[in-house]
Design a protein around this motif. Structure first.
Motif, PDB file in Angstrom:
ATOM      1  N   GLU A   1     -20.876  16.188  13.050  1.00  0.00           N
ATOM      2  CA  GLU A   1     -20.134  16.710  14.199  1.00  0.00           C
ATOM      3  C   GLU A   1     -18.960  15.812  14.571  1.00  0.00           C
ATOM      4  OE1 GLU A   1     -23.051  19.023  16.973  1.00  0.00           O
ATOM      5  OE2 GLU A   1     -24.020  17.161  16.434  1.00  0.00           O
ATOM      6  N   LEU A   2     -18.213  15.410  13.565  1.00  0.00           N
ATOM      7  CA  LEU A   2     -17.059  14.551  13.774  1.00  0.00           C
ATOM      8  C   LEU A   2     -15.803  15.410  13.896  1.00  0.00           C
ATOM      9  CD1 LEU A   2     -17.913  11.875  11.040  1.00  0.00           C
ATOM     10  CD2 LEU A   2     -18.217  11.651  13.511  1.00  0.00           C
ATOM     11  N   PRO A   3     -14.796  14.932  14.608  1.00  0.00           N
ATOM     12  CA  PRO A   3     -13.552  15.703  14.732  1.00  0.00           C
ATOM     13  C   PRO A   3     -12.801  15.742  13.403  1.00  0.00           C
ATOM     14  CG  PRO A   3     -13.312  13.530  15.725  1.00  0.00           C
ATOM     15  CD  PRO A   3     -14.763  13.668  15.365  1.00  0.00           C
ATOM     16  N   ASP A   4     -11.964  16.766  13.236  1.00  0.00           N
ATOM     17  CA  ASP A   4     -11.217  16.909  11.988  1.00  0.00           C
ATOM     18  C   ASP A   4     -10.328  15.698  11.716  1.00  0.00           C
ATOM     19  OD1 ASP A   4     -12.414  19.303  11.740  1.00  0.00           O
ATOM     20  OD2 ASP A   4     -10.601  20.530  11.920  1.00  0.00           O
ATOM     21  N   ASP A   5      -9.818  15.057  12.764  1.00  0.00           N
ATOM     22  CA  ASP A   5      -8.909  13.934  12.509  1.00  0.00           C
ATOM     23  C   ASP A   5      -9.656  12.695  12.016  1.00  0.00           C
ATOM     24  OD1 ASP A   5     -10.087  12.933  14.773  1.00  0.00           O
ATOM     25  OD2 ASP A   5      -8.251  12.776  15.948  1.00  0.00           O
ATOM     26  N   ASP A   6     -11.003  12.721  12.035  1.00  0.00           N
ATOM     27  CA  ASP A   6     -11.735  11.615  11.418  1.00  0.00           C
ATOM     28  C   ASP A   6     -11.444  11.591   9.921  1.00  0.00           C
ATOM     29  OD1 ASP A   6     -14.218   9.673  12.087  1.00  0.00           O
ATOM     30  OD2 ASP A   6     -14.419  10.475  10.044  1.00  0.00           O
ATOM     31  N   TRP A   7     -11.213  12.774   9.365  1.00  0.00           N
ATOM     32  CA  TRP A   7     -10.899  12.898   7.938  1.00  0.00           C
ATOM     33  C   TRP A   7      -9.479  12.418   7.647  1.00  0.00           C
ATOM     34  CZ3 TRP A   7     -11.200  14.281   2.937  1.00  0.00           C
ATOM     35  CH2 TRP A   7     -10.174  15.006   2.364  1.00  0.00           C
ATOM     36  N   THR A   8      -8.547  12.815   8.510  1.00  0.00           N
ATOM     37  CA  THR A   8      -7.138  12.511   8.232  1.00  0.00           C
ATOM     38  C   THR A   8      -6.725  11.130   8.713  1.00  0.00           C
ATOM     39  OG1 THR A   8      -6.516  13.624  10.292  1.00  0.00           O
ATOM     40  CG2 THR A   8      -6.443  14.936   8.284  1.00  0.00           C
ATOM     41  N   GLU A   9      -7.449  10.570   9.697  1.00  0.00           N
ATOM     42  CA  GLU A   9      -7.008   9.318  10.300  1.00  0.00           C
ATOM     43  C   GLU A   9      -7.857   8.098   9.935  1.00  0.00           C
ATOM     44  OE1 GLU A   9      -4.231   9.245  11.869  1.00  0.00           O
ATOM     45  OE2 GLU A   9      -3.978  11.423  11.709  1.00  0.00           O
ATOM     46  N   LEU A  10      -8.964   8.301   9.197  1.00  0.00           N
ATOM     47  CA  LEU A  10      -9.865   7.173   8.937  1.00  0.00           C
ATOM     48  C   LEU A  10      -9.149   6.022   8.232  1.00  0.00           C
ATOM     49  CD1 LEU A  10     -12.636   5.881   8.997  1.00  0.00           C
ATOM     50  CD2 LEU A  10     -13.224   7.119   6.896  1.00  0.00           C
ATOM     51  N   ARG A  11      -8.316   6.360   7.259  1.00  0.00           N
ATOM     52  CA  ARG A  11      -7.637   5.293   6.514  1.00  0.00           C
ATOM     53  C   ARG A  11      -6.751   4.456   7.443  1.00  0.00           C
ATOM     54  NH1 ARG A  11      -2.777   4.997   2.838  1.00  0.00           N
ATOM     55  NH2 ARG A  11      -3.308   3.597   1.109  1.00  0.00           N
TER      56      ARG A  11
ATOM     57  N   LEU B   1       0.834  -1.192   0.000  1.00  0.00           N
ATOM     58  CA  LEU B   1       0.000   0.000   0.000  1.00  0.00           C
ATOM     59  C   LEU B   1       0.870   1.245   0.000  1.00  0.00           C
ATOM     60  CD1 LEU B   1      -2.804  -0.849   2.577  1.00  0.00           C
ATOM     61  CD2 LEU B   1      -3.089  -0.418   0.140  1.00  0.00           C
ATOM     62  N   ARG B   2       0.508   2.195  -0.832  1.00  0.00           N
ATOM     63  CA  ARG B   2       1.262   3.434  -0.883  1.00  0.00           C
ATOM     64  C   ARG B   2       0.798   4.360   0.245  1.00  0.00           C
ATOM     65  NH1 ARG B   2       1.282   4.783  -7.394  1.00  0.00           N
ATOM     66  NH2 ARG B   2       2.310   2.846  -8.052  1.00  0.00           N
ATOM     67  N   PRO B   3       1.713   5.149   0.786  1.00  0.00           N
ATOM     68  CA  PRO B   3       1.309   6.088   1.847  1.00  0.00           C
ATOM     69  C   PRO B   3       0.383   7.157   1.284  1.00  0.00           C
ATOM     70  CG  PRO B   3       3.578   6.468   1.179  1.00  0.00           C
ATOM     71  CD  PRO B   3       3.155   5.208   0.498  1.00  0.00           C
ATOM     72  N   PHE B   4      -0.519   7.602   2.093  1.00  0.00           N
ATOM     73  CA  PHE B   4      -1.443   8.668   1.681  1.00  0.00           C
ATOM     74  C   PHE B   4      -1.797   9.508   2.905  1.00  0.00           C
ATOM     75  CE2 PHE B   4      -5.816  10.280   1.429  1.00  0.00           C
ATOM     76  CZ  PHE B   4      -5.706  11.073   0.295  1.00  0.00           C
ATOM     77  N   ARG B   5      -1.708  10.792   2.753  1.00  0.00           N
ATOM     78  CA  ARG B   5      -2.123  11.698   3.811  1.00  0.00           C
ATOM     79  C   ARG B   5      -3.153  12.655   3.246  1.00  0.00           C
ATOM     80  NH1 ARG B   5      -1.616  10.339   8.727  1.00  0.00           N
ATOM     81  NH2 ARG B   5      -1.717  12.537   9.314  1.00  0.00           N
TER      82      ARG B   5
END
Length: 453
Positions: free
Chosen positions: A391-401, A15-19
């Motif tokens: 009403e989810l925290p911002d890191d739900d977007w960045t950390e879900l993967r 898997l390739r890294p993705f941020r």
């Protein structure tokens, strides 16, 4: 010949890294939260104005479809421009605008070239803040909505979706009714109904603005603040529906369509809300059950038994518990066998859970396609809007993967046992009751009830 072995598929690479790009938060006029995601590689900017107080759950009983019809009618013109003039203005800046209403919000969005995004947002704001609702355009939108309702009543798949929702949920539950409204409710809506809905519900107090593309957050804050200045008021966000089920036990309901050569099947019950803490685990678990082509349900009913072209299971994640549904279409002759195998597969999975290999494969697949689902500014705006609505925290977007990649077998099994209940499955069959009811009764899955369409 280059010596490459072509006798089988190549092995999967790592898997390739993705941020995910970060979200910059600001606040603009009337305390509207602003979410800016800068993606410099794309020449398009998407702006989405999200109205949390204007979802269909805010519409009272008898007003089904009011949120959707109001959203549909916004392109009919504003207080300054006719529908034609509005379309020409959008075309002049290369912008594409759309408005849609869901259960939890109404979202108005516009995609424009990066150097004209401000003009696109200005036109979008005019549509939402100063809608004109010309009578002829409202009539046109209502006629189109009525035609869609009529069409859905004749489409077996749409009919199955609408009737299963009404049978999964208890009377009075918002999710039991059709999102797009009914023939009766739509006919009762007029220009005044739509104008008063917009006046009361299109307010900044529960709104948010998402802007994605090659933009600078400081500039977005300045431009959006100027465009939205003077917009005032608040629309209360309705409480999330409880999602109460209609039946405590399993049962079968046949929606009679005489002469049908196929049966549309829906098996399910109220499922889970988007905000559950084990969302990532449930996504992985459902992928194994029926979320991909290689899922257990599809391998059984399609590949092994040849009952169908495809079968899927799905959780409709909303603010309240949206439905969990297994859906497929089969020949009338194998209806009962297909229902039996689907129920057995759900029961087996609920009892034994997934294997380590299944979880590993599902994790890799979901994590692998995750970046592909964020290829456009529109998709990124949709994902960020979801954070605001739920009403989810911002890191739900960045950390879900990464959370998906961390799901283990035991956690996936726990999630499926918590949110799937085989003993409470409501089975809905849209087909020829005369041909299928006897075999369905022989399955002993609970009482079989036949409904007229």
């Amino acid at each position: 010949m280059n010596g490459v072995d072509r006798s089988g598929p190549p092995p999967a690479g790592p898997l390739r890294p993705f941020r995910a790009p970060p979200i910059e938060r600001r606040v603009v006029a009337a305390d509207i939260p602003l979410f800016v995601v800068r993606i410099p590689r794309l020449p398009v900017v998407t702006a989405a104005l999200v109205l949390r107080g204007a979802g269909e759950t805010a519409a009272a009983p008898g007003e089904e479809g009011r949120a959707s019809l109001t959203a549909d009618a916004l392109d009919g013109g504003t207080k300054r421009r006719s529908g034609t003039a509005l379309a020409e203005a959008l075309e002049a800046v290369g912008a594409d605008a759309s408005v849609s209403a869901g259960w939890d919000s109404t979202t108005a969005s516009v995609s424009s070239p990066a150097d004209r995004w401000g003009e696109g947002l200005d036109l979008l704001a005019e549509m939402v803040l100063a809608p004109g609702f010309p009578a002829d355009e409202v009539d046109r939108s209502r006629d189109q909505a009525l035609a869609r309702v009529q069409q859905r009543s004749k489409d077996p798949s749409a009919l199955a979706a609408d009737r299963s929702a009404a049978l999964f949920y208890a009377d009075g539950e918002r999710y039991a009714r059709p999102l797009q409204g009914t023939d009766e409710s739509l006919r009762a809506l007029d220009r005044g109904s739509l104008a008063s809905w917009a006046e009361a519900r299109y307010r900044p107090g529960s709104a948010g603005l998402v802007v994605v593309g090659d933009v600078d957050a400081d500039e977005v804050e300045r431009v959006a603040g100027s465009i939205l200045a003077g917009w005032e008021g608040a629309a209360p966000v309705p409480p999330a529906p409880l999602g109460r089920g209609r039946f405590p036990d399993r049962g079968v309901h046949v929606i009679h369509r005489p002469g049908s050569v196929q049966s549309e099947l829906r098996l399910g019950h109220p499922g889970a809300a988007r905000g559950i803490p084990d969302h990532a685990e449930l996504v992985v678990a459902n992928s194994i059950l029926g979320g991909t082509f290689g899922s257990r349900l599809n391998m059984n009913l399609r590949e092994t038994r040849g009952f169908t072209y495809g079968v899927r299971s799905n959780f409709a994640f909303r603010r309240g518990p949206g439905p969990f549904t297994v859906s497929t279409a089969v020949d009338t002759a194998v209806t009962a066998e297909a229902v039996s195998e689907a129920v057995k597969e759900v029961e087996r999975y609920h009892r034994d859970g997934p294997t380590d290999d299944e979880v590993r494969s599902a994790r890799d697949y979901i994590a692998g396609v995750f970046p592909l689902r964020l290829e456009t500014t529109g998709r990124v705006a949709g994902r960020v809007s979801e954070l605001f609505v739920h009403e989810l925290p911002d890191d739900d977007w960045t950390e879900l993967r990464e959370r998906i990649r961390g799901v283990e077998r035991a956690a996936a099994h726990t999630a499926i046992r918590r949110h799937v209940h085989p003993e409470r499955l409501t089975v809905v069959v849209v087909g020829d009751a005369d041909a299928v009811s006897g075999d369905l009764e022989a399955l002993d899955l609970g009482p079989v009830t036949v409904h007229d369409r």
